[in-house]
Design an enzyme around this catalytic site. Sequence first.
Site, PDB file in Angstrom:
ATOM      1  N   LEU A 184       0.925  -1.049  -0.247  1.00  0.00           N
ATOM      2  CA  LEU A 184      -0.022  -0.019   0.111  1.00  0.00           C
ATOM      3  C   LEU A 184       0.712   1.875   0.241  1.00  0.00           C
ATOM      4  O   LEU A 184       0.149   2.573  -0.180  1.00  0.00           O
ATOM      5  CB  LEU A 184      -0.946   0.114   1.287  1.00  0.00           C
ATOM      6  CG  LEU A 184      -2.051  -0.921   1.074  1.00  0.00           C
ATOM      7  CD1 LEU A 184      -2.543  -1.087   2.511  1.00  0.00           C
ATOM      8  CD2 LEU A 184      -2.470  -1.036   0.209  1.00  0.00           C
ATOM      9  N   ARG A 185       2.105   1.148   0.138  1.00  0.00           N
ATOM     10  CA  ARG A 185       3.456   2.685  -0.280  1.00  0.00           C
ATOM     11  C   ARG A 185       2.676   3.327   1.739  1.00  0.00           C
ATOM     12  O   ARG A 185       3.902   4.324   1.169  1.00  0.00           O
ATOM     13  CB  ARG A 185       3.400   2.981  -1.344  1.00  0.00           C
ATOM     14  CG  ARG A 185       3.276   1.641  -2.306  1.00  0.00           C
ATOM     15  CD  ARG A 185       4.395   1.178  -2.206  1.00  0.00           C
ATOM     16  NE  ARG A 185       4.597   0.708  -3.671  1.00  0.00           N
ATOM     17  CZ  ARG A 185       5.488  -0.563  -3.849  1.00  0.00           C
ATOM     18  NH1 ARG A 185       6.047  -1.075  -2.655  1.00  0.00           N
ATOM     19  NH2 ARG A 185       5.108  -1.469  -4.927  1.00  0.00           N
ATOM     20  N   ASN A 225       7.040  -3.588   3.661  1.00  0.00           N
ATOM     21  CA  ASN A 225       8.184  -2.349   3.294  1.00  0.00           C
ATOM     22  C   ASN A 225       7.829  -0.407   3.303  1.00  0.00           C
ATOM     23  O   ASN A 225       8.353  -0.753   1.774  1.00  0.00           O
ATOM     24  CB  ASN A 225       8.715  -3.869   1.825  1.00  0.00           C
ATOM     25  CG  ASN A 225       8.265  -3.502   0.939  1.00  0.00           C
ATOM     26  OD1 ASN A 225       6.300  -3.507   1.024  1.00  0.00           O
ATOM     27  ND2 ASN A 225       8.521  -3.511  -0.031  1.00  0.00           N
ATOM     28  N   ASP A 272       0.420  -9.745  -4.591  1.00  0.00           N
ATOM     29  CA  ASP A 272       1.666  -8.200  -4.825  1.00  0.00           C
ATOM     30  C   ASP A 272       1.601  -7.300  -5.830  1.00  0.00           C
ATOM     31  O   ASP A 272       2.374  -6.824  -5.732  1.00  0.00           O
ATOM     32  CB  ASP A 272       2.868 -10.082  -5.426  1.00  0.00           C
ATOM     33  CG  ASP A 272       4.032  -8.961  -5.001  1.00  0.00           C
ATOM     34  OD1 ASP A 272       3.815  -8.291  -4.146  1.00  0.00           O
ATOM     35  OD2 ASP A 272       5.413  -9.635  -5.030  1.00  0.00           O
ATOM     36  N   HIS A 278       4.285   1.694  -8.478  1.00  0.00           N
ATOM     37  CA  HIS A 278       4.993   2.292  -9.160  1.00  0.00           C
ATOM     38  C   HIS A 278       4.599   3.096 -10.048  1.00  0.00           C
ATOM     39  O   HIS A 278       3.801   3.749 -11.139  1.00  0.00           O
ATOM     40  CB  HIS A 278       6.538   1.333 -10.028  1.00  0.00           C
ATOM     41  CG  HIS A 278       6.920   0.862  -8.648  1.00  0.00           C
ATOM     42  ND1 HIS A 278       7.171   1.119  -7.603  1.00  0.00           N
ATOM     43  CD2 HIS A 278       7.006  -0.669  -9.147  1.00  0.00           C
ATOM     44  CE1 HIS A 278       8.349   0.037  -6.868  1.00  0.00           C
ATOM     45  NE2 HIS A 278       8.191  -1.157  -7.877  1.00  0.00           N
TER      46      HIS A 278
END
Lengths: 432, 312
Positions: free
Chosen positions: A72-73, A103, A314, A318
């Site tokens: 989900l950033r 991450n 996954d 980006h």
Amino acid sequence: MLIRIRGGHVIDPGNHDGLRDIIIKEDKILKVIDPAHPTGDPGSEESIFYDQEIDATGKMVVPGLIDMHVHLREPGHEYKETIQTGCMAAAVGGFTAVCAMPNTHPVNDCSQITAYIIAKAREAGFSRVYPVGAISPGLKGEGLSEYGELKSAGAVAISDDGKPVVNSQLMRRALEYSRRFGLIVISHCEDPYLSADGAMNEGVVATRLGLTGAPNTAESIMVMRDIALCELTGSPLHIAHVSTAESVRAIREAKKRGAFVTAETAPHYFTLTEEAVTAYNTHAKMNPPLRTEKDREAILEGLADGTIDVIATDHAPHAILEKSMEFDKAPNGIVGLETSLPLSLDLVKKGVLSYTALIEKMAINPARLIGIKNALVAGNTADITIIDPEAHFVVEPSLFRSRSRNTPFAGWSLTGRAFLTMVGGKIVHRLL
Amino acid sequence: MQFAKKDILDMASFSVEEITHILDTADRMKEISERPVKKVPVLRGKTIVLFFHEPSTRTKLSFDIAAKRLSADTISIAAASSSMVKGETLIDTARNIEAMRPDILVVRHASSGAAYQLSKVLKASVINAGDGMHEHPSQALLDMMTVREKKGSLKGLRILIAGDIARSRVARSNMTGFTKMGAEVMVTGPPTMIPRGIESYGVTVVDRLDDAIPQADVIMMLRIQTERKTSFLFPSEREYSAVFGLTAERMKRVKEDVLIMHPGPINRGVEISHEIADGPHSIILDQVTNGVAVRMALFYLLSGGAKNVDTD
């Protein structure tokens, strides 16, 4: 608030497989009834006034789909995705819940970040987010994160996804220690020395494009190691994003021996091969990389015979600029939330999976692995997905709810999508 | 024939006719460099940008001289002095260059596919002057020109390419080019340097250099990148030279009329001993001379030369 979902084919493995109506009161399922056998009693379902009726004729009504592998950033890389845009994409894709990989920046290796993610997801109000905590602080592979803290804050699993746990002793300890908290270990299997600077799969296509390849073995060697550690410790292990024939074989054999191992793959691994990279298409660049047709077939077999328990995306957003870089410099990953369901439904059309098996892999098994209830029975939270198996659409990335557009499926004509997504009795997505 | 290509990206996309046409054109261009006044006005008013994102001496010089002999204006940009060190992306830099309306962009880049990616966004012609490990088409063309000049034809020749095949763009372009033109290509080198799927080029892998040498009409030795120590490709330059290098001892078993080639720069005493590099079979400097002719031909053809001038 009383809602009735009428006329749909309810598929809930072990509970229902047929025409049923679901009655939802507030955030819970009140009852599931067979409309062919009305009770006829005064005050029965037929004589009640419903605040809302949903016509699900010709559709499938299933327990909420769960994507247990999503990036989900947020926090840190909000220009790629936010929890809000990611959760909207999930809702549109038919997912009532996603597991958020740790991450982020900072890494989700402590209770504060876990709590932040959960609070942000609540605020967004679309799909649920179940955070995955880091195996090691900072994903550095140098020690154990505080799993007790993470669990209390709401984490449902632990993983260093994006990076492998190179140190075998640390992986052993993570498996042992996490068991005390009922947290499953999700392993990103990759030997970084073998994958080296691999930008795609090693083989003919990489050789012809002049790109460094990562061999299948870079993945399977770690799958085999982690299975060995799983058998040593007796702790549950979940293998993320399986992409190779060798990994499928190793997992199948481990399961036969009774090892406590489960596995997931992603739609791109059963839909595409390394050929998609031809012409340096960075939208076909991910880690692990797309493999060969032989691997794709092995993944399909693994899905069909139950070796692979879960389909997860996954989802790795980006920015366009990042994916416009030189192939070897472009980041790994593609978005998946808004294309996963139709690509997976294709497996039913092709006879690889039954509808029941598909729902197991997209809803039931993920829920079991992260320890949440997900069944269409009275008293359960009303997390429900209604699928229109006949809805045709062309993938148009500019219409994605996700903040990013990095998909290799742009322009593909797909069939089947989420007609309605309900989270806790609230409709978070409805196809017009 | 009409030369219809916008870009020169790889040997793979050339037909046999196109390759022949380029080589024939290059043969005619060669004479210009032998004149006392080495300049013709064919490309007067054309702008050629040499965009070298990776160190290069001979290739850059060769393109530059070729352009100037045809009267084009050339501008060189090196990576270290470009905005790319300030974080500008490749595509942005290229678009900015294009905004100044060059006619041809010659690109050398460390990433495979970089020239291809640029060609997709630019209206100017793009010549790939080497992209990562992928291709170096003008090198293959000058190699083929040189061999054809010495042997008359490429058909049926046995070409041996020896060394780091996996990481060589020169090897890839030459494997494709020579096999297209009917030559038989053999490759050899340490097993760590032979990539998977090499057979797809239609070449034969020979395990031992000694077995291949007596059969070869042409031996092309590739440069060993001695800076690559971390990949465990070979133990030492000493052993490489002894087992995989072209030594005086091995020269005793070559065909009488063998041609020895090297794309340069040479590691003397590693892949090839210096007396062979300078010896009678060596055509290494002919390669360099022909490089200018081939690049003149490419510029000329890309600029629509064949439309204006009868080349038949």
